[in-house]
Scaffold this motif. Structure first.
Motif, PDB file in Angstrom:
ATOM      1  N   HIS A   5      -2.823  20.575  11.027  1.00 32.83           N
ATOM      2  CA  HIS A   5      -2.882  19.882   9.732  1.00 32.83           C
ATOM      3  C   HIS A   5      -4.293  20.061   9.173  1.00 32.83           C
ATOM      4  O   HIS A   5      -5.265  19.690   9.834  1.00 32.83           O
ATOM      5  CB  HIS A   5      -2.565  18.393   9.936  1.00 32.83           C
ATOM      6  N   ALA A   6      -4.398  20.617   7.983  1.00 37.32           N
ATOM      7  CA  ALA A   6      -5.698  20.784   7.302  1.00 37.32           C
ATOM      8  C   ALA A   6      -6.735  21.431   8.227  1.00 37.32           C
ATOM      9  O   ALA A   6      -7.893  21.029   8.251  1.00 37.32           O
ATOM     10  CB  ALA A   6      -6.197  19.446   6.758  1.00 37.32           C
ATOM     11  N   THR A  65     -10.718  24.572  -4.402  1.00 41.76           N
ATOM     12  CA  THR A  65      -9.661  24.141  -3.492  1.00 41.76           C
ATOM     13  C   THR A  65     -10.017  24.579  -2.084  1.00 41.76           C
ATOM     14  O   THR A  65     -10.385  25.730  -1.869  1.00 41.76           O
ATOM     15  CB  THR A  65      -8.335  24.821  -3.859  1.00 41.76           C
ATOM     16  N   VAL A  66      -9.918  23.673  -1.133  1.00 39.33           N
ATOM     17  CA  VAL A  66     -10.087  24.054   0.267  1.00 39.33           C
ATOM     18  C   VAL A  66      -8.835  23.641   1.035  1.00 39.33           C
ATOM     19  O   VAL A  66      -8.100  22.748   0.625  1.00 39.33           O
ATOM     20  CB  VAL A  66     -11.339  23.409   0.908  1.00 39.33           C
ATOM     21  N   TYR A  67      -8.634  24.316   2.153  1.00 37.03           N
ATOM     22  CA  TYR A  67      -7.482  24.017   2.989  1.00 37.03           C
ATOM     23  C   TYR A  67      -7.899  23.090   4.119  1.00 37.03           C
ATOM     24  O   TYR A  67      -7.083  22.364   4.670  1.00 37.03           O
ATOM     25  CB  TYR A  67      -6.912  25.341   3.499  1.00 37.03           C
ATOM     26  N   SER A  68      -9.198  23.086   4.438  1.00 37.26           N
ATOM     27  CA  SER A  68      -9.687  22.256   5.541  1.00 37.26           C
ATOM     28  C   SER A  68     -11.059  21.694   5.176  1.00 37.26           C
ATOM     29  O   SER A  68     -11.843  22.363   4.498  1.00 37.26           O
ATOM     30  CB  SER A  68      -9.804  23.121   6.802  1.00 37.26           C
ATOM     31  N   PRO A  69     -11.374  20.469   5.646  1.00 36.80           N
ATOM     32  CA  PRO A  69     -12.726  19.938   5.391  1.00 36.80           C
ATOM     33  C   PRO A  69     -13.823  20.823   5.990  1.00 36.80           C
ATOM     34  O   PRO A  69     -14.950  20.817   5.495  1.00 36.80           O
ATOM     35  CB  PRO A  69     -12.701  18.554   6.054  1.00 36.80           C
ATOM     36  N   LEU A  70     -13.483  21.603   7.023  1.00 35.10           N
ATOM     37  CA  LEU A  70     -14.500  22.494   7.597  1.00 35.10           C
ATOM     38  C   LEU A  70     -14.890  23.592   6.612  1.00 35.10           C
ATOM     39  O   LEU A  70     -16.003  24.119   6.668  1.00 35.10           O
ATOM     40  CB  LEU A  70     -13.998  23.116   8.906  1.00 35.10           C
ATOM     41  N   GLU A  71     -13.976  23.949   5.701  1.00 34.33           N
ATOM     42  CA  GLU A  71     -14.342  24.928   4.672  1.00 34.33           C
ATOM     43  C   GLU A  71     -15.354  24.323   3.708  1.00 34.33           C
ATOM     44  O   GLU A  71     -16.277  25.002   3.251  1.00 34.33           O
ATOM     45  CB  GLU A  71     -13.102  25.364   3.887  1.00 34.33           C
ATOM     46  N   THR A 106      -3.515  10.908   9.707  1.00 35.47           N
ATOM     47  CA  THR A 106      -3.405  12.301  10.144  1.00 35.47           C
ATOM     48  C   THR A 106      -4.603  13.137   9.712  1.00 35.47           C
ATOM     49  O   THR A 106      -5.056  14.025  10.442  1.00 35.47           O
ATOM     50  CB  THR A 106      -2.138  12.942   9.518  1.00 35.47           C
ATOM     51  N   THR A 107      -5.091  12.869   8.518  1.00 31.23           N
ATOM     52  CA  THR A 107      -6.141  13.686   7.917  1.00 31.23           C
ATOM     53  C   THR A 107      -7.530  13.166   8.280  1.00 31.23           C
ATOM     54  O   THR A 107      -8.515  13.902   8.233  1.00 31.23           O
ATOM     55  CB  THR A 107      -5.962  13.697   6.376  1.00 31.23           C
ATOM     56  N   VAL A 153      -9.242  12.406   1.120  1.00 29.46           N
ATOM     57  CA  VAL A 153      -8.080  11.544   0.964  1.00 29.46           C
ATOM     58  C   VAL A 153      -7.162  11.754   2.158  1.00 29.46           C
ATOM     59  O   VAL A 153      -7.309  12.711   2.901  1.00 29.46           O
ATOM     60  CB  VAL A 153      -7.287  11.876  -0.319  1.00 29.46           C
ATOM     61  N   PRO A 156      -2.660  25.340  -2.495  1.00 31.19           N
ATOM     62  CA  PRO A 156      -2.470  24.948  -1.098  1.00 31.19           C
ATOM     63  C   PRO A 156      -2.541  23.427  -0.989  1.00 31.19           C
ATOM     64  O   PRO A 156      -3.387  22.804  -1.613  1.00 31.19           O
ATOM     65  CB  PRO A 156      -3.674  25.577  -0.386  1.00 31.19           C
ATOM     66  N   PHE A 180      -6.882  21.433  11.518  1.00 33.48           N
ATOM     67  CA  PHE A 180      -7.125  20.766  12.794  1.00 33.48           C
ATOM     68  C   PHE A 180      -5.844  20.699  13.629  1.00 33.48           C
ATOM     69  O   PHE A 180      -4.796  20.303  13.115  1.00 33.48           O
ATOM     70  CB  PHE A 180      -7.651  19.339  12.562  1.00 33.48           C
ATOM     71  N   GLY A 187      -9.998  15.110  10.885  1.00 35.92           N
ATOM     72  CA  GLY A 187     -10.661  16.298  10.356  1.00 35.92           C
ATOM     73  C   GLY A 187     -11.803  15.925   9.426  1.00 35.92           C
ATOM     74  O   GLY A 187     -12.900  16.496   9.490  1.00 35.92           O
ATOM     75  N   PHE A 224      -8.566  19.192  -1.382  1.00 39.19           N
ATOM     76  CA  PHE A 224      -7.249  19.758  -1.109  1.00 39.19           C
ATOM     77  C   PHE A 224      -6.579  20.011  -2.455  1.00 39.19           C
ATOM     78  O   PHE A 224      -6.817  19.283  -3.426  1.00 39.19           O
ATOM     79  CB  PHE A 224      -6.397  18.790  -0.301  1.00 39.19           C
ATOM     80  N   GLY A 225      -5.727  21.042  -2.508  1.00 36.27           N
ATOM     81  CA  GLY A 225      -5.072  21.394  -3.761  1.00 36.27           C
ATOM     82  C   GLY A 225      -4.288  20.235  -4.365  1.00 36.27           C
ATOM     83  O   GLY A 225      -4.160  20.132  -5.586  1.00 36.27           O
ATOM     84  N   ASP A 226      -3.782  19.357  -3.506  1.00 32.80           N
ATOM     85  CA  ASP A 226      -2.925  18.256  -3.961  1.00 32.80           C
ATOM     86  C   ASP A 226      -3.560  17.400  -5.056  1.00 32.80           C
ATOM     87  O   ASP A 226      -2.875  16.886  -5.926  1.00 32.80           O
ATOM     88  CB  ASP A 226      -2.605  17.298  -2.803  1.00 32.80           C
ATOM     89  N   LEU A 262      -5.844  18.080  -7.373  1.00 34.63           N
ATOM     90  CA  LEU A 262      -6.434  18.671  -8.578  1.00 34.63           C
ATOM     91  C   LEU A 262      -5.685  18.307  -9.847  1.00 34.63           C
ATOM     92  O   LEU A 262      -6.259  18.244 -10.915  1.00 34.63           O
ATOM     93  CB  LEU A 262      -6.511  20.200  -8.447  1.00 34.63           C
TER      94      LEU A 262
END
Lengths: 91, 350, 366
Positions: free
Chosen positions: A49-50, C114-120, C142-143, C138, B347, A52, C146, C89-91, C93
């Motif tokens: 997920h994202a 837009t990033v897919y992961s906070p690490l980006e 689960t999120t 946000v 994404p 991770f 990360g 995250f794209g969601d 925007l």
């Protein structure tokens, strides 16, 4: 919420001070952070997920729950002719 | 669909500069050098070689099909192709979708100052190859150079002309209840190839674009079934958008079989990770054909006998119910609407 | 794909469905918490094939939907600054704030990525030391791990140009808030499988006991959801109310401890406003004082932005399962995914958007 997709860990390595892995999703390979699954080994499946990895997927549990229903399906088929889905769909 | 091996056999011509200069677009000595050393060796033909302000063409008789498209893509090189190949194939396909035989293209470049000429050369080489494969000639062109930072490396416009054979009448408005909907192969390859090769998204292995010219496939299909009602190439917005456009233009409903739409496993993997529905992702080498029900099997067989459409499928049918709307039956026996997309697919995590 | 395709098998789904049918004797109201489950239910037409006694109510489990208007306005204020690269995250925007959304900020010249992961986002901060890089953190439980990791690494590396605008929400307090409402209709929950993968299910046990509702941590594929419904109905029909894990391949009782530990180190529990519902005590996460340097609200002085939600939209009522989207007078008219009036139409997983996209045929099929 919380899109997490199963993939297989094909390689474990370290990057930017973090334990990372290459994850194979039926041919597409992407990077994920493995810090939260310290026991995971190459070849095992995880949910990502994202970026991770959240868990080590339990193959045994997956098999068990599918088998239960497969067996039940066979029993039902023997007992009664399978009624079509549409018969009792809301009309 | 090649990964630029052509560059190996075509060394970059020696020029005064390694990168694009503003003067390359100013009409002077550098402009002439660019045309003579880079463009003509790649695209040269009797019409272009005259270097007139216009191409003067003689067309076979018939209705003329004319189309234009401008190509901006980030990154300009992606697995399976590049912006140049895309610019040739895209316009060839737009012309071919009304059954026309594409004949001539124009090419306009907007180049960013500082673009390596080696990069431009690689793109021209693959445009040459794409034009050859499609059997079209590039007969006129133009180049402009803009200040660094005012465009993203290069943009390409192509326009094209083709001639529609006698007896062929394709239109998005001709779909009729009872028609079958065919798809020439797997979906979402191009869009996911571009998306997964963008910087940032940490993909290691990448899916390949399906960019390809479809005019030879169209010819083969029309030979088998001249009564095909509609052809469309599902580019931006994907198959879902194309089907919605067909349903709206013909005032009919389209009903899809949920499990019939082919997606390559790695493309599906990439779509799942990013939360993107492959139905909405761009294709650059596929077509949707709407054909009378009685001829669907023959057209399907013709598709599958060609390398660019081996994985063709019948994906649904045209119905008189719910005009203007596309629906899909689910594997469980339910039904859902396949709507037009709201904007670019982003994404997502949820 | 392994672990997906087996759980989309229509034959297994039919078997479970026939078991549900033979078990069900009375009407039951079951809420699926998670927007991902809502998505899957509507997309696969599960609600159309269930026995008519079973009513599925779509829960508030979409962080995009529940992020309050004022947080979106804060994001827009920060993203418009010339010194900022705003990552998300794209969601998020396309989620409308009071006056515009983040895509409009981008079109006005803001650097919104837009990033897919906070690490980006963290990597962008490393590569742009002269810019402030802000990540829109946000999500649900689960999120959070990360997003916590990004702050933790930034601190370890001494990255001073990285910060997070945090709008994290926690699921169990919202579940409890819904159950304690006098209008509550929910008799069982399908809990969010990926939230439970991180948090385990211990915290649900007191809720199941106190409110006497079965709680079933459930996955996202059709077989998972139908099995979750089956387990819920089996408990309801026999008068039990326990936590029963459907998603055993992923969810363990104790959850993911390393993830829980880092989340607790970086964030602390705080009250949080939910769009459409209002403030719920102890239902969110905020950055701990020890990590205040990474708190974008403090860094950019936007913590005083306050906005009232518009009254026109009934998304709060929808989120509580008291009404279905088509019962809203604005549904599909003024309010569409292109012009959303409220939270549940904003996200593709919002109950209204899901209905809009997949179910406008309802009068014919239902």
């Amino acid at each position: 919420m919380c899109l997490a997709i199963p993939g297989r860990v094909v390689k474990i390595f370290s990057e930017g001070g973090l334990r990372m892995g290459h994850i194979d999703y039926s041919g597409t390979i992407s990077k994920a952070c493995l810090e939260y699954v310290p026991d995971i080994r190459e070849g095992q499946y995880t949910l990502v997920h994202a970026g991770f990895a959240l868990t080590i997927l339990d193959e045994e549990e997956a098999r068990k729950s599918l088998e239960t229903w497969e067996e039940m399906g066979e029993v039902i088929q023997m007992d009664e002719p399978q009624d079509s889905l549409r018969d009792s769909a809301r009309s | 669909m090649t990964d630029f091996p052509e560059t190996l056999s075509c060394p970059v011509p020696i020029l005064d500069h390694d990168t694009v200069q503003l003067a390359h677009g100013a009409g002077g000595r550098l402009s002439a050098q660019l045309i003579e050393k880079l463009f003509l060796p790649r695209f040269g033909n009797d019409t272009l070689n005259r270097l007139e302000d216009q191409a003067t063409l003689t067309l076979p008789s018939g209705r003329v099909s004319f189309s234009t498209d401008t190509y901006v893509v980030d990154p300009i090189f992606f697995p399976g192709g590049n912006i140049g190949e895309l610019a040739v194939n895209g316009t060839v396909n737009d012309i071919a979708m009304n059954g026309a035989t594409p004949l001539f293209l124009s090419v306009g470049f907007v180049l960013e100052e500082g673009l390596p000429l080696e990069t431009l050369h690689r793109i021209l080489v693959s445009m040459e190859a794409a034009a050859k494969r499609a059997g079209v000639q590039i007969v006129t062109g133009d180049t402009k150079v803009v200040n660094k930072g005012t465009c993203d490396q290069l943009y390409i416009n192509t326009s094209g002309i083709g001639v529609v054979p006698e007896g062929v009448h394709l239109s998005a408005a001709r779909c009729e209840p009872g028609d079958q909907v065919l798809l020439s192969g797997t979906i979402a390859d191009h869009g996911m190839a571009v998306l997964t090769s963008r910087k940032g998204l940490s993909f290691q292995s990448r899916v390949h674009s399906d960019t390809a010219a479809l005019n030879h496939l169209v010819e083969a299909l029309l030979e088998v079934c001249p009564r095909i009602h509609a052809l469309r190439d599902p580019t931006r917005g994907g198959v879902a958008t194309t089907l919605n456009e067909l349903a709206a233009a013909s005032r009919v409903g389209i009903q899809l079989r949920g499990d019939s739409i082919p997606v390559k496993p790695d493309v599906r993997g990439a779509c799942e990770i990013l939360g993107i529905d492959p139905l909405y992702v761009a294709n650059e080498g596929k077509l949707v054909a709407v054909v009378p029900g009685s001829e669907a099997e023959a057209v399907l067989t013709a598709m599958r006998s060609r390398p660019e459409a081996r994985e063709a499928q019948i994906i649904g049918e045209v119905v008189s119910d719910h005009p203007g709307t596309v629906t899909m039956t689910t594997g469980l026996g339910g039904r859902r609407i396949v709507d037009m997309p709201i904007g670019e697919q982003l994404p997502r995590i949820c | 794909m392994k672990y997906l395709d087996e759980f989309r098998n229509p034959d297994l789904a039919q078997t479970i469905l026939s078991r549900i049918r033979s078990l069900t004797t009375r009407p039951w109201v079951i809420m699926e918490i998670c927007g991902g489950q809502t998505h899957s239910i509507i997309r696969n037409g599960i609600d159309q094939i269930l026995p008519e006694e079973i009513e599925l109510v779509h829960g508030p489990g979409c962080p995009v939907c529940v992020t309050p208007l004022e947080t979106i306005d804060k994001a827009i204020a920060i993203a418009g600054r010339p010194d900022v690269i705003f990552t998300s995250f794209g969601d998020m925007l396309r989620v409308p704030g009071s006056h515009k959304d983040l895509l409009m900020v981008k079109s006005e010249g803001g650097d919104v990525r837009t990033v897919y992961s906070p690490l980006e986002a963290l990597q962008i901060a490393r590569e742009n030391p002269h810019k402030e890089v802000v990540f829109f953190a946000v999500g649900f439980e689960t999120t959070a791990p990360g997003n916590a990791m990004a702050i933790h690494r930034a601190q370890q590396e001494g990255l001073t140009n990285f910060s997070e605008l945090v709008s994290h929400v926690l699921v169990p307090p919202a579940m409890e808030a819904l159950l304690s409402s006098p209008h509550n209709r929910v008799q069982a929950y399908l809990a969010a499988g990926h939230v439970c993968t991180i948090m385990g299910w211990e915290e649900y046990e007191p809720i199941a006991r106190k409110y006497q509702v079965p709680i079933i941590p459930t996955g996202f594929e059709p077989v998972d959801i139908l099995e979750g419904i089956y387990l819920a109905v089996r408990q309801l029909e026999t008068g039990r109310h326990e936590v029963e894990n459907q998603y055993a391949r992923s969810v363990r009782r104790e959850g993911n401890r390393p993830a829980q530990e880092l989340v607790a180190r970086v964030y602390e529990i705080a009250p949080r406003k939910w769009r459409g519902i209002g403030e719920i005590p102890a239902s969110g996460l905020r950055i701990r004082d020890a990590y205040a340097a990474f708190d974008a609200e403090k860094k950019f002085f936007v913590d005083d932005i306050q906005v009232q939600e518009p009254e026109t939209c009934i998304s709060g009522v929808i989120l509580q399962g008291l009404k279905k989207p088509p019962q809203c007078p604005a549904f599909g008219k003024e309010c569409t995914p292109q012009t959303p009036l409220g939270a549940t139409m904003v996200s593709s997983e919002g109950a209204c958007a899901a209905y809009y996209r997949y179910q406008r045929l309802a009068p014919e099929t239902v």
